[in-house]
Design an enzyme around this catalytic site. Structure first.
Site, PDB file in Angstrom:
ATOM      1  N   CYS A 142       0.822  -1.217   0.000  1.00 11.59           N
ATOM      2  CA  CYS A 142       0.000   0.000   0.000  1.00 11.59           C
ATOM      3  C   CYS A 142       0.862   1.276   0.000  1.00 11.59           C
ATOM      4  CB  CYS A 142      -1.005  -0.019   1.147  1.00 11.59           C
ATOM      5  SG  CYS A 142      -2.379   1.144   0.898  1.00 11.59           S
ATOM      6  N   HIS A 235      -4.489  -4.533   0.218  1.00 11.65           N
ATOM      7  CA  HIS A 235      -4.280  -5.077   1.562  1.00 11.65           C
ATOM      8  C   HIS A 235      -4.827  -6.500   1.646  1.00 11.65           C
ATOM      9  CE1 HIS A 235      -2.670  -1.681   3.832  1.00 11.65           C
ATOM     10  NE2 HIS A 235      -3.512  -0.887   3.203  1.00 11.65           N
ATOM     11  N   GLU A 237      -3.663  -8.795   3.219  1.00  7.98           N
ATOM     12  CA  GLU A 237      -3.445  -9.317   4.577  1.00  7.98           C
ATOM     13  C   GLU A 237      -4.553  -8.960   5.559  1.00  7.98           C
ATOM     14  OE1 GLU A 237      -2.084  -5.089   4.952  1.00  7.98           O
ATOM     15  OE2 GLU A 237      -2.016  -6.628   3.391  1.00  7.98           O
TER      16      GLU A 237
END
Length: 305
Positions: A142, A235, A237
């Site tokens: 990011c 993102h 994750e």
């Protein structure tokens, strides 16, 4: 094989409860295995949350991984206790003479500031330059990806008219990419950002290749030819409830925030979100660790150059 993390790191108990194979330092020293040494520069304010998210993914592979945590000395965390930072985090001066198989640079909530005005920008530049000679492959996430693209290649971030917020459909642009081996034709990734990088700027850089993109979210992943530098704008994750927490936080602060797209059933914030990205996240990190770290790094880390 498991991920090796410090005995008392809060993520340890969380991951064990999720049935993630975790190996504490005490057990790991009895095994005659060369683990992958991964360094994570954690720039996110909620350190423990990010530690757990990343550890969950890099611990879900057949490889033994040893995770070390890095903080900036030029910025002190205001959202994580000093005791936690002292116990589990290093500064750059403490690790600069070491070499690592892989490195992760996280996002940070400073994307609307010019890079040069970020408190720790000079230190981050020093770390990114160091990574070119001391790390086999660096995985930027990011804002970390935007910072890396700007530092290494002069690619500027561009403000968006409205925040990109939600879970978006993506495709693989470069079918031969080892990073996307085993991916479906389309897959989903969360995004939460106010800025972007232009596809045309990346395409104008001979050293970079676009690997994956989204019609709505733009370029998702670009990388150098051999994956020494990988830039990920989304993102993958994120936990199931991360976007909901961001949405409720901004609502409580009276900020103008839209319901995250493709997240709540029927866009109803009262309902449980739909997780569409977990398999993508696990495969992305597994492929990175296997093809760009394990298969590439020398057995003797001192030979990384």
């Amino acid at each position: 094989m498991p991920i090796k993390i410090p005995n008392l790191l809060p993520a340890t108990q969380t991951l064990m409860e999720e049935n993630i194979f975790v190996m504490t330092e005490t057990r790991a020293i009895t095994q005659d295995i060369r683990p992958l040494h991964i360094l994570m520069l954690n720039l996110m304010p909620q350190k423990i949350t990010t530690e757990t998210q990343i550890a969950r993914l890099i611990g879900n592979t057949p490889l033994q991984v040893e995770l070390e945590l890095l903080q900036t000395a030029s910025h002190k965390s205001r959202h994580t206790s000093p005791e936690h930072m002292l116990a589990f985090y290093h500064t750059f001066d403490e690790i600069k003479d070491k070499r690592y198989d892989g490195m992760i640079i996280t996002g940070a909530p400073v994307e609307q500031m010019p890079f040069e005005e970020v408190e720790y920008w000079d230190e981050l530049c020093t770390i990114m330059e160091w990574s070119k000679t001391h790390v086999t492959s660096t995985f930027h996430i990011c804002w970390g990806a935007q910072a890396g693209l700007y530092y290494h290649y002069g690619i500027k971030k561009i403000p968006l008219e409205n925040k990109l917020f939600g879970v978006f459909e993506h495709k693989v642009d470069r079918k031969s990419s080892m990073l996307f081996r085993g991916f479906d034709d389309t897959f989903w990734v969360p995004h939460s950002r106010h800025t972007t990088v232009l596809r045309s700027d990346i395409e104008a850089c001979d050293e970079l290749k676009i690997l994956s993109s989204s019609e709505k979210a733009g370029v998702f992943v670009c990388a150098t030819d051999r994956g020494r530098q990988i830039f990920v704008t989304g993102h993958s994750e994120y936990d199931a409830g991360t976007l909901r927490a961001e949405y409720l936080r901004d609502k409580s602060l009276g900020l103008e925030i839209a319901v995250p797209e493709n997240y709540f059933p029927d866009d109803d914030p009262e309902r449980e979100p739909i997780v569409r990205w977990r398999s993508c996240a696990n495969l992305l990190y597994s492929n990175w660790l296997n093809y760009f770290v394990y298969q590439t790094t020398p057995y003797d880390r001192e030979k990384i150059q």
